[in-house]
Each structure stands twice: as structure tokens, then as C-alpha cells.
Motif scaffolding. Structure first.
Motif, short mmCIF file in Angstrom:
data_model
loop_
_atom_site.label_atom_id
_atom_site.label_comp_id
_atom_site.label_asym_id
_atom_site.label_seq_id
_atom_site.Cartn_x
_atom_site.Cartn_y
_atom_site.Cartn_z
N TYR A 27 0.83 -1.20 0.00
CA TYR A 27 0.00 0.00 0.00
C TYR A 27 0.86 1.25 0.00
O TYR A 27 0.58 2.22 -0.71
CB TYR A 27 -0.98 0.02 1.18
N THR A 28 1.95 1.21 0.80
CA THR A 28 2.86 2.35 0.82
C THR A 28 3.45 2.59 -0.56
O THR A 28 3.51 3.72 -1.04
CB THR A 28 3.99 2.09 1.83
N THR A 66 3.02 5.81 -2.89
CA THR A 66 4.21 6.55 -3.29
C THR A 66 4.29 6.68 -4.81
O THR A 66 4.51 7.78 -5.33
CB THR A 66 5.48 5.83 -2.79
N PHE A 67 4.08 5.59 -5.51
CA PHE A 67 4.10 5.64 -6.98
C PHE A 67 3.03 6.61 -7.48
O PHE A 67 3.27 7.38 -8.43
CB PHE A 67 3.86 4.26 -7.58
N SER A 68 1.85 6.56 -6.85
CA SER A 68 0.77 7.44 -7.29
C SER A 68 1.16 8.90 -7.07
O SER A 68 0.88 9.76 -7.92
CB SER A 68 -0.51 7.14 -6.52
N VAL A 72 1.63 3.10 -13.86
CA VAL A 72 1.64 1.68 -14.25
C VAL A 72 2.20 0.85 -13.10
O VAL A 72 1.70 -0.24 -12.81
CB VAL A 72 2.49 1.50 -15.51
N MET A 73 3.24 1.39 -12.42
CA MET A 73 3.82 0.64 -11.30
C MET A 73 2.83 0.53 -10.16
O MET A 73 2.65 -0.53 -9.57
CB MET A 73 5.11 1.32 -10.83
N ALA A 74 2.13 1.65 -9.86
CA ALA A 74 1.12 1.61 -8.80
C ALA A 74 0.06 0.57 -9.12
O ALA A 74 -0.34 -0.23 -8.27
CB ALA A 74 0.49 2.98 -8.62
N LEU A 132 -5.21 9.42 -7.21
CA LEU A 132 -5.67 10.35 -6.17
C LEU A 132 -6.27 9.60 -4.99
O LEU A 132 -5.98 9.92 -3.83
CB LEU A 132 -6.73 11.30 -6.75
N ILE A 133 -7.09 8.59 -5.27
CA ILE A 133 -7.74 7.89 -4.15
C ILE A 133 -6.69 7.11 -3.35
O ILE A 133 -6.81 6.97 -2.14
CB ILE A 133 -8.91 6.99 -4.61
N ALA A 134 -5.64 6.62 -4.03
CA ALA A 134 -4.58 5.91 -3.29
C ALA A 134 -3.89 6.86 -2.31
O ALA A 134 -3.61 6.49 -1.17
CB ALA A 134 -3.56 5.34 -4.27
N ILE A 135 -3.66 8.11 -2.76
CA ILE A 135 -2.99 9.07 -1.88
C ILE A 135 -3.90 9.45 -0.72
O ILE A 135 -3.48 9.48 0.44
CB ILE A 135 -2.58 10.32 -2.68
#
Lengths: 221, 66, 252
Positions: free
Chosen positions: C70-71, C75-77, C90-92, C160-163
Motif C-alpha cells: 500500500y505504501t 508513493t508511486f501514485s 503503471v507501477m502503482a 488520487l484515491i490511493a494518496i
């Protein structure tokens, strides 16, 4: 500030013209709560124990129903593009939208909640706390909901998606609110939890407008 | 055989331990399989496209050059 | 200072990662048997929990890797959002399904561990509940990513939602901890596992299993990104061919 108030008024007017939407959200809230005694069984002791949780869960679900229209209709009729060009920051516009959304969904839910408390045999000592938690946290739902609504503009299955994205983030509200009412019922000090709910509201007030605005700019690209 | 049974039984908790390990194995293995199959299929289609691409290029060479 | 954009080029990524994948893949394939052997044969049964303690070796690393995933995803996002790094989204996206699998493993093995030690499949205690919510966050990310016709839009919305989720994770964790308070004051507390300092004979298998999980994560992260890059080339190729077809048609 003047523009801000005009925006709120505009949203309120639009909500008023489609007042059946508000009505159905409130009715969903009532219906969801009424279903629980039918499913769980009518023992008053059990109902009293789960009343705060049921009312809060139903309020969350009802709020989810109203969220998908928060920005989608603006995006559909093109007024979103105009809002993006407005002379005030988009973040302020988001707050205006949330404010109007709270007035047309949060406020009716708060007004109906006491009646549902009676239906669920919630003791009187819990009523005040119940209302306080609703007053503090329904604005938080509108704020976080605006993020979900802005992110799902143009997405397939937008309505369900908002719930899927936002409900996990709303769990702190549910836990702390229901906990506060519980503590009040057994006569313990619940003020720390109320303070935490307030803090959560403030965090959302700071974070959510920025994210929602970023999502709106993204949707307009 | 007796020893093996004894080992698999693990003092009565074997069923939980083995289901936990197999659940992990199925999930990790399943995901690995899905990703490998996906990679293979994309690779294959990319090769196919490359062949066709060079073919059309040969056919069309007179028209639009390199 | 590393120049991030040097790695932003998909071709560069393909070239750098192609020797890396077999190496990490090999590490994964060799660490798992070693870890499993140590976990299932060498490590001793626990005094209190008897043999069930062996579930720890698949359960705890899964929890660690779920958090790490998740981190990484957030971070990728963030990198994608701030620097517009073309590969970061793509990595996220490639981390997400792996992370979701780790949370699922953590939940299932936790449940299977709970039954013999606590006498119940599921306890609404802080740790289990927060992992469950983490699982929903992964699922929400993946569903949002795929919910748009325009893939780039889905990638940015999901980023955005990941952040946002990452900002909220500590708050969720904190509030979920209150659940324990509630079960306690209602008098229905479940005796929680005491966590004494872990013995060396259990530490080694745990660490090796964690390393194996980590290598698995890296391997399939790289593999997923490579597949995604190739899929993008495939789409571009189809588009080019279609355009060329139109050109040919019109010139004849």
C-alpha cells in the motif's frame, strides 16, 4: 464570499426543484432502520444495544445515495466547465457544494434521527449524544463524499463506486460515533470521542476540498 | 507412514495449519499464473502484430516508402 | 541525485528490468522452499500455541508486505501526480493486485489461526479489522482504475484515491483501535495473544519467509509493468496499422 453564497443558493434551488430526491434519501434512511428490527428480532434489549450503530450505518448508506449527483449533473450540462473558469478558487466552490449538499441531505437526516431513536428503543440519555455526533459528522460525510463524487465523474457505475471508495474512509466516523453514544448510555465520559470527531471533521475540511478540486480539474481535461 | 500421519496431524491442529499454507499457496500461485499467462498472451499478440506489420510494410513499400 | 526521468522512459525500463526479472524470480523460487522447510520442519512448536504457531510464518509476512504494497502504491501514485512520471501509475497499478492478494492471505490465514487459538474464526479486534479495511482500499483502487473508458483518466483518479487513502490509513487505524476499548468495556473481551520477544529459532524462518514474499512482490511488480508496457505497444501498433490501412485505402 458573495459568489460563494450564490453558488450555495444555486445548489439549494436545484435541490428544491428536485425535492423528490431529498425525500427518497430520507425515506431510504427510515426504511433501512425499520428493516433491522424485522431482521434482528423485536426484543427491546437487543434493539437498544444496537440502535446507535444501526442509525449510523443507515445514515452513511443514505448519504451515499445522494452523492453521485453532487458533480455529475454539473459535468453533464457543462456548468462544471464554467465553474472551473470562475474567479474564485475551485476549492472554495467545492466547499460551497458540500455545504449545500449537507443542507439538503445531512440536515434532514439529523431531523429524522430522533424518531428512529424512539423506534429502536434508544434510551433518552443517548439522544443528545446521537444528535451531537450527527451534527459534527454529517458535514464530514459531505466533504469526503465530494472527493468520491469528483473522482467518479464520467466513470461507469458511478453511484456504487462512490460507496466502495468512500465507505472504508468513513469507518472512523462510524466507530467513534457509535462508541460515543454507547459510552453515554453507560454513563461514561464521551467528550474525548466528540473532540476526535471534531478533529476528523477539521482534517477533512483541510484535505478534501483540495483533492476534490484536483479530481475536478482532472475530469475536465 | 505412521510418522507421516503424525506429522500431518500436528497434534490436532494440522487441518488449520495446512489450510493456511494451502490458501497462501493458491493465492500466490494463482496470481503468478494469471500474470504469466497475461504476459505470454501479450507477447504472442505483439509478435503476431510485428509479422503482419512487416508484411503490410513490404506490400505497401512502393506507396509510402520506409 | 538520481535523475528520475532516466527511468521514466519505458524502453529504458524494459532494458534495465529484463536481466533483473530472472534474478529476483530465481531468488523467489529458492527462498520459498528454504523458508517453508524452516517453518514446517526446523522451527519448534510454541509452548502456548503448540503447532499452530507455524501459521505465523505465512501470516505475519503477508501483513508486512500488504502494508509495504500500500505504501508503494501511494508513493508511486504521488510520484505520478507530482512529476507526471509516465511509468509511476503503471507501477502503482501493478502493485495493487499483489497487495490485495497479500491482504487476503493475511485475512484467511489469520482466521485459520484464530480458530484454534481464540476459539473463533473472526474477532473484530483492531488488527484484523484494519487489514480488512486495507483490503477494501485496494479493491476500491482497482475498481476505480478500470471504471473509465479513458485509461489515463482512470489511472489518475485511482492515483488520487490511493494518496487520500494513505493519508487516512493512520486515522482509520487509530479509530479501529477504539474497537478494542469497546469490547473491553462491554466485558466480552477476547484474550489477546501476548507478544513476548520472539525466539531466534522462530525469527529465522520468519525473516526468510518475509524475504521470499518480498522477492515475490518485486518479481511480479516488474513482470506486471513489463506486460503493461508491451500491452501499450500492442495498442499503439494496432492504431498505427489501422491508420496505415486507411491511408492505403485512400491512395488506391
Amino acid at each position: 464570499m458573495k459568489i460563494w453564497w450564490i453558488l450555495v443558493q444555486r445548489d439549494l434551488l436545484m435541490a428544491w426543484r428536485r425535492s423528490s430526491d431529498i425525500f427518497s434519501v430520507v425515506m431510504f434512511f427510515v426504511l433501512a432502520v425499520v428493516l433491522f428490527p424485522l431482521g434482528v428480532g423485536p426484543e427491546l434489549d437487543t434493539l437498544r444495544k444496537i440502535a446507535p450503530g444501526i442509525i449510523w450505518v443507515a445514515a452513511l448508506l443514505a448519504a451515499m445515495l445522494s452523492l453521485d449527483q453532487l458533480f455529475q449533473s454539473d459535468a453533464d450540462d457543462g456548468s462544471l466547465d464554467l465553474l472551473l473558469l470562475a474567479p474564485i478558487p475551485l476549492e472554495t466552490i467545492v466547499i460551497a457544494k458540500c455545504c449545500a449538499h449537507w443542507m439538503v441531505t445531512g440536515l434532514p437526516l439529523i431531523l429524522v434521527a430522533p424518531i428512529l431513536g424512539i423506534l429502536l428503543n434508544l434510551p433518552l440519555s443517548g439522544f443528545a449524544v446521537m444528535i451531537i455526533t450527527l451534527v459534527i459528522s454529517t458535514p464530514t460525510i459531505s466533504l469526503l463524499g465530494s472527493v468520491g463524487a469528483a473522482l467518479t465523474i464520467g466513470a461507469r457505475r458511478g453511484g456504487v463506486l462512490v460507496a466502495l471508495l468512500i465507505l472504508p474512509l468513513l469507518t472512523p466516523i462510524l466507530i467513534m460515533s457509535a462508541n460515543a453514544v454507547d459510552l453515554a448510555l453507560v454513563g461514561l465520559n464521551y467528550t474525548p470521542l466528540i473532540a476526535l470527531l471534531g478533529a476528523f471533521f477539521l482534517i477533512c475540511l483541510v484535505v478534501c476540498p483540495f483533492v476534490a478540486a484536483a479530481a475536478l480539474r482532472l475530469a475536465a481535461e | 507412514m505412521e510418522a507421516l500421519n503424525e506429522y500431518l496431524w500436528m497434534g490436532g491442529d494440522g487441518i488449520f495449519i495446512w489450510s493456511a499454507y494451502s490458501a497462501a499457496a493458491i493465492l500466490l500461485g494463482g496470481l503468478a499464473l494469471v500474470m504469466l499467462v497475461g504476459k505470454r498472451s501479450v507477447e504472442k499478440r505483439l509478435e503476431l502484430l510485428g509479422d503482419k506489420h512487416s508484411q503490410t510494410r513490404k506490400e505497401a513499400g512502393a506507396h509510402d516508402g520506409p | 541525485m538520481i535523475n528520475l526521468h532516466r527511468y521514466a522512459n519505458p524502453n529504458q525500463f524494459m532494458r534495465l528490468s529484463s536481466p533483473l526479472v530472472p534474478v529476483v524470480g530465481f531468488l523467489t523460487c529458492s527462498l520459498f522452499p528454504i523458508g517453508l522447510y524452516l517453518a514446517l520442519f526446523v522451527s519448534p512448536p510454541d509452548y502456548e500455541q503448540r503447532e499452530t504457531v507455524r501459521i505465523m510464518y505465512v501470516h505475519v509476512p503477508a501483513a508486512w508486505m500488504a502494508l509495504l504494497s500500500y505504501t508503494l502504491m501511494a508513493t508511486f501514485s504521488a510520484v505520478a501526480l507530482i512529476w507526471r512520471h509516465p511509468l509511476a501509475n503503471v507501477m502503482a497499478r501493478s502493485v495493487a493486485p499483489i497487495g490485495a492478494s497479500f491482504t487476503l492471505i493475511c485475512l484467511i490465514t489469520g482466521s485459520l489461526w484464530g480458530q484454534p487459538t481464540w476459539g473463533t474464526w473472526w474477532v473484530w479486534d483492531a488488527r484484523l479489522t484494519s487489514v480488512l479495511i486495507l483490503f477494501f482500499l485496494f479493491v476500491g483502487y482497482l475498481v476505480l482504475y478500470g471504471a473509465f473508458d479513458d485509461m489515463a483518466k482512470g489511472a489518475r483518479a485511482a492515483g488520487l484515491i490511493a494518496i487520500v487513502g494513505f493519508i487516512f490509513v493512520p486515522i482509520i487505524k487509530f479509530s479501529v483501535d477504539l474497537l478494542d476499548l469497546r469490547t473491553l468495556h462491554q466485558g466480552a473481551s477476547v484474550s489477546k495473544l501476548s507478544s513476548p520477544a520472539i525466539h531466534e529459532s522462530m525469527m529465522w524462518p520468519l525473516m526468510i519467509m518475509a524475504a521470499a514474499y518480498l522477492c515475490y512482490l518485486i518479481t511480479f511488480l516488474l513482470l506486471g509493468v513489463r506486460t503493461e508496457i508491451m500491452a501499450a505497444r500492442l495498442r499503439a501498433g494496432h492504431r498505427m496499422r489501422a491508420e496505415k490501412g486507411v491511408q492505403l485505402g485512400s491512395s488506391e
